[in-house]
Scaffold this motif. Structure first.
Motif, short mmCIF file in Angstrom:
data_model
loop_
_atom_site.label_atom_id
_atom_site.label_comp_id
_atom_site.label_asym_id
_atom_site.label_seq_id
_atom_site.Cartn_x
_atom_site.Cartn_y
_atom_site.Cartn_z
N CYS A 54 -37.70 -24.31 -38.98
CA CYS A 54 -38.17 -23.53 -40.14
C CYS A 54 -39.55 -23.99 -40.58
CB CYS A 54 -37.18 -23.65 -41.30
SG CYS A 54 -35.57 -22.91 -41.01
N ILE A 55 -39.73 -25.29 -40.68
CA ILE A 55 -41.02 -25.83 -41.12
C ILE A 55 -42.13 -25.46 -40.14
CG2 ILE A 55 -42.33 -27.97 -41.50
CD1 ILE A 55 -39.65 -29.19 -42.54
N LEU A 56 -41.88 -25.68 -38.85
CA LEU A 56 -42.88 -25.37 -37.82
C LEU A 56 -43.30 -23.92 -37.88
CD1 LEU A 56 -44.42 -26.15 -35.17
CD2 LEU A 56 -42.36 -25.42 -33.95
N HIS A 57 -42.33 -23.03 -37.97
CA HIS A 57 -42.67 -21.61 -37.93
C HIS A 57 -43.24 -21.10 -39.25
CE1 HIS A 57 -40.49 -22.00 -34.20
NE2 HIS A 57 -41.28 -21.02 -33.82
N TRP A 58 -42.88 -21.70 -40.36
CA TRP A 58 -43.52 -21.33 -41.62
C TRP A 58 -45.00 -21.70 -41.56
CZ3 TRP A 58 -43.03 -18.25 -45.56
CH2 TRP A 58 -43.85 -18.45 -46.68
N VAL A 59 -45.29 -22.90 -41.10
CA VAL A 59 -46.68 -23.37 -41.03
C VAL A 59 -47.48 -22.48 -40.09
CG1 VAL A 59 -48.15 -25.27 -40.24
CG2 VAL A 59 -46.16 -25.74 -41.69
N LEU A 60 -46.89 -22.07 -38.97
CA LEU A 60 -47.61 -21.25 -37.99
C LEU A 60 -47.68 -19.77 -38.38
CD1 LEU A 60 -46.26 -22.79 -34.68
CD2 LEU A 60 -48.51 -23.14 -35.70
N LEU A 61 -46.66 -19.26 -39.04
CA LEU A 61 -46.60 -17.82 -39.31
C LEU A 61 -47.08 -17.44 -40.70
CD1 LEU A 61 -43.22 -16.96 -37.59
CD2 LEU A 61 -45.54 -16.60 -36.71
N TYR A 62 -47.17 -18.39 -41.63
CA TYR A 62 -47.58 -18.05 -42.99
C TYR A 62 -48.94 -17.35 -43.03
CZ TYR A 62 -48.93 -18.17 -47.83
OH TYR A 62 -49.35 -17.81 -49.07
N PRO A 63 -49.96 -17.82 -42.30
CA PRO A 63 -51.25 -17.11 -42.37
C PRO A 63 -51.13 -15.63 -41.98
CG PRO A 63 -51.54 -19.25 -41.36
CD PRO A 63 -50.07 -19.04 -41.50
N ALA A 64 -50.33 -15.31 -40.96
CA ALA A 64 -50.15 -13.92 -40.55
C ALA A 64 -49.37 -13.14 -41.59
CB ALA A 64 -49.44 -13.85 -39.20
N ILE A 65 -48.36 -13.76 -42.18
CA ILE A 65 -47.57 -13.10 -43.22
C ILE A 65 -48.44 -12.81 -44.43
CG2 ILE A 65 -45.65 -13.43 -44.85
CD1 ILE A 65 -44.30 -15.13 -42.62
N ARG A 66 -49.28 -13.79 -44.81
CA ARG A 66 -50.18 -13.61 -45.95
C ARG A 66 -51.14 -12.45 -45.70
NH1 ARG A 66 -53.40 -18.58 -46.48
NH2 ARG A 66 -54.54 -17.59 -44.82
N GLU A 67 -51.72 -12.38 -44.50
CA GLU A 67 -52.65 -11.28 -44.15
C GLU A 67 -51.94 -9.94 -44.20
OE1 GLU A 67 -55.96 -11.24 -43.61
OE2 GLU A 67 -55.90 -13.33 -44.27
N LEU A 68 -50.70 -9.90 -43.73
CA LEU A 68 -49.94 -8.65 -43.75
C LEU A 68 -49.75 -8.16 -45.18
CD1 LEU A 68 -48.25 -6.58 -42.12
CD2 LEU A 68 -46.29 -8.08 -42.51
N PHE A 69 -49.39 -9.06 -46.09
CA PHE A 69 -49.17 -8.65 -47.48
C PHE A 69 -50.48 -8.34 -48.20
CE2 PHE A 69 -44.97 -10.57 -46.83
CZ PHE A 69 -44.20 -9.52 -47.34
N ILE A 70 -51.57 -8.95 -47.80
CA ILE A 70 -52.87 -8.62 -48.40
C ILE A 70 -53.27 -7.21 -48.02
CG2 ILE A 70 -55.34 -9.16 -48.29
CD1 ILE A 70 -54.55 -12.13 -48.19
N ARG A 71 -52.99 -6.81 -46.78
CA ARG A 71 -53.33 -5.46 -46.34
C ARG A 71 -52.48 -4.38 -47.00
NH1 ARG A 71 -53.53 -6.82 -39.96
NH2 ARG A 71 -55.30 -8.25 -40.06
N ILE A 72 -51.26 -4.74 -47.36
CA ILE A 72 -50.35 -3.75 -47.98
C ILE A 72 -50.72 -3.57 -49.39
CG2 ILE A 72 -47.99 -3.32 -48.66
CD1 ILE A 72 -47.07 -4.83 -46.23
#
Length: 198
Positions: free
Chosen positions: A180-198
């Motif tokens: 969970c920690i590894l994937h949060w650290v790696l995927l959070y930037p993409a998740i943040r960008e996705l929500f910024i675009r929405i």
């Protein structure tokens, strides 16, 4: 207790030697060899019988631990986590990180810390003091999330003492938290960008 200390120091020394020769995956190799040696030398430990509900429960506890880490440590506003986008990580390093943090390190740490070290400390100091001491040591080496590491260690120590979870069973919890920690650290930037675009 002394065997756990020797294993931990030995892993550091072996990793240093392998790093000197630029061996890819030196941490994983050193920890895997130490884990196998500890299992060979000390194979006996109490264990709960594997069942499907137990496996699901272990993964659920690990997921809960991962969520707790994200809530208390993993948000950028807390300035405690360095986020690296997954796109910036070469595949071989991602796979090495995945195998090391989610499989090998949990196996090594559960065998040395919460089997050998906890067992020895419990013999000399009692179960409560041993749990607090082992968990404090575990927290000290996890400086990026000391409180969550301490709490995770307490849960894993309770798993040993009250539920007879063996090293492999505790590694499922520990590995799931690390996943969970590894994937949060790696995927959070993409998740943040996705929500910024929405």
């Amino acid at each position: 207790m002394f065997v756990a200390a020797i294993a931990i120091v030995g892993v550091g020394a072996a990793q240093g030697i392998l790093n000197y020769f630029n061996v890819f995956g030196s941490k994983a190799i050193a920890e895997l060899l130490a884990f196998l040696a500890c299992v060979w030398l000390f194979p006996g430990e109490p264990q709960r019988r594997w069942t499907f509900p137990l496996g699901v429960g272990l993964v659920a506890v690990g997921l809960l631990g991962g969520v707790i880490w994200v809530l208390f440590i993993g948000f950028p506003e807390r300035h405690e986590t360095n986020f690296t986008p997954l796109s910036g990580v070469p595949l071989k390093f991602y796979l090495l990180g995945l195998v090391t943090s989610c499989i090998i390190t949990p196996l090594f740490e559960e065998k040395t810390v919460r089997h050998l070290l906890l067992d020895g400390a419990s013999h000399y100091f009692g179960r409560l003091i041993a749990t607090i001491g082992v968990s404090a040591l575990f927290a000290v080496v996890h400086v990026d999330g000391m409180i969550s590491a301490f709490l995770l260690s307490v849960v894993l120590c309770v798993g040993v003492q009250l539920l007879n979870l063996n090293s492999m069973q505790r590694s499922v919890i520990h590995g799931t938290v690390n996943f969970c920690i590894l994937h949060w650290v790696l995927l959070y930037p993409a998740i943040r960008e996705l929500f910024i675009r929405i």
